[in-house]
Design an enzyme around this catalytic site. Structure first.
Site, short mmCIF file in Angstrom:
data_model
loop_
_atom_site.label_atom_id
_atom_site.label_comp_id
_atom_site.label_asym_id
_atom_site.label_seq_id
_atom_site.Cartn_x
_atom_site.Cartn_y
_atom_site.Cartn_z
N LYS A 53 0.83 -1.21 0.00
CA LYS A 53 0.00 0.00 0.00
C LYS A 53 0.87 1.26 0.00
O LYS A 53 0.60 2.21 -0.74
CB LYS A 53 -0.93 -0.01 1.22
CG LYS A 53 -2.03 -1.07 1.09
CD LYS A 53 -2.80 -1.33 2.37
CE LYS A 53 -3.79 -2.48 2.15
NZ LYS A 53 -4.56 -2.86 3.33
N GLN A 97 -4.75 -1.27 9.54
CA GLN A 97 -4.60 -2.62 9.01
C GLN A 97 -5.11 -3.64 10.03
O GLN A 97 -4.72 -3.62 11.20
CB GLN A 97 -3.11 -2.88 8.68
CG GLN A 97 -2.85 -4.22 8.02
CD GLN A 97 -3.45 -4.32 6.62
OE1 GLN A 97 -3.38 -3.39 5.82
NE2 GLN A 97 -4.08 -5.45 6.33
N ASP A 120 -11.13 2.71 3.88
CA ASP A 120 -11.51 1.30 3.80
C ASP A 120 -13.03 1.16 3.65
O ASP A 120 -13.53 0.07 3.35
CB ASP A 120 -11.07 0.55 5.06
CG ASP A 120 -9.86 -0.33 4.80
OD1 ASP A 120 -9.62 -0.68 3.62
OD2 ASP A 120 -9.16 -0.67 5.77
#
Ligand code: NDP
Length: 312
Positions: A53, A97, A120
């Site tokens: 990422k 994460q 997200d």
């Protein structure tokens, strides 16, 4: 006729190029979208994902920073970090994460992320925006599934779509996105009766189950589009042979690495489907590309700028 292979690696690189161009346009107005990634502890799989990422952020020209608190962090300490990132104007996207360590209240942490920076798309506010078709941030993997369909000119409106899996991260948002685009959607799960028969109704079949090769050819209507979200590691030779018997190239890699990846869809399905995503190289690459797109979208939404077609 073998299925058309929907090349996620190629589509992801197209999306990254479009995001990079958007970033350049924003730079002319003095805006540089910024992404903060929080990686708690030392989970090696998470480290690999986060590295991808951060690398991709740099490639498309985003500002990015990584926060790596220790495994022992408390919920309160993590909330304080998120609060600080929420306050900073140069940060447009915040990604926590998962999984988080057991002592951390994950739900509380995800709720603390400013919905405007929730790249997200997991915050209940964004879930609500999605289900009521308001502009918001859409989870990356489901958004990637829709980009594969759109960019491959696969019609959605009026089609029978069957989604196997109902997780908050994949199954439910994919079903909602398909519904928003006027598919007739059926969502299946572990209690669904006669799963193969339900799946055979599908013009578009999405598998997000987490079970290696579970979707076999008897689940698939000839000519259907099959999107395989699953990522499962195969380490046993017997399993390898069950999925890839006769595939010499794959065997070479399997023997060298001791493992290979298989989706939720058995490779034999390529003989009946009209189009299919491979694993690896299908949905996976789209996930990071859509995270980049979501960060640009967040930067624009926060500033009231027009949303690009790519991420609408
Ligand atoms: P979850 O485990 O959260 O959800 C799995 C879903 O599959 C559940 O709804 C479950 O039903 C259903 N299911 C399980 N077994 C069966 C069965 N035998 N028959 C019918 N339905 C079943 O998984 P995720 O949604 O998080 O992930 C799914 C897959 O996608 C995994 O392989 C994961 O690795 C992969 N993934 C890939 C990503 C990518 O970037 N390509 C990103 C995220 C995930 P029930 O609700 O009844 O338990």
């Amino acid at each position: 006729m073998p299925a058309q292979i929907l090349d996620g690696t190629k589509l992801a690189s197209e999306i990254r190029a479009e995001v990079a161009a958007e970033v350049q346009t924003l730079a002319a107005s003095g805006i540089r979208p910024g992404l903060a990634v929080i990686l708690v502890g030392n989970n090696s799989a998470s480290e690999v994902y986060v590295r991808g990422k951060v690398k991709s952020s740099k490639e498309v020209g985003l500002y990015s920073e990584q926060h790596t608190p220790a495994e022992s962090i408390s919920t309160g300490e993590l909330l304080a970090l998120i609060d600080a990132l929420n306050q900073r104007d140069e940060i447009d996207g915040i990604l926590v994460q998962l999984p988080l360590p057991a002592q951390v209240d994950s739900k509380k942490v995800l709720l603390a992320v400013d919905p405007a920076k929730d790249v997200d798309g997991f915050h209940p506010m964004n879930v609500g925006y999605l289900s009521t078709q308001r502009p918001g941030l859409i989870p990356c993997t489901p958004a990637g599934v829709m980009e594969i369909l759109r960019r491959s000119n696969i019609p959605v409106a009026g089609q029978e779509a069957v989604v196997v899996g109902r997780s908050d991260i994949v199954g439910k948002p994919v079903a909602m996105l398909l519904l928003n685009q006027n598919a007739t959607v059926t969502v299946c799960h572990s209690k669904t009766r006669d799963l193969p028969a339900v799946c055979r109704r599908a013009d578009i079949l999405v598998a997000a189950i987490g079970r290696a090769g579970m979707v076999t050819r008897d689940f698939v209507k000839p000519g259907a589009t099959v999107i395989d979200v699953g990522i499962n590691k195969v380490t046993e030779r017997a399993d390898f042979d069950r999925f890839f018997s006769g595939n010499a190239k794959r065997l070479e890699t399997f023997l060298a690495k001791g493992s290979t990846l298989v989706g939720d869809v058995h490779p034999e399905v390529a003989e009946v489907a009209g189009a299919i995503t491979p694993v690896p190289g299908g949905v996976g690459p789209l996930t990071i590309a859509m995270l980049m797109a979501n960060t640009v979208k967040a930067a624009k939404l926060r500033r009231g700028t027009r949303i690009p077609a790519l991420t609408r």
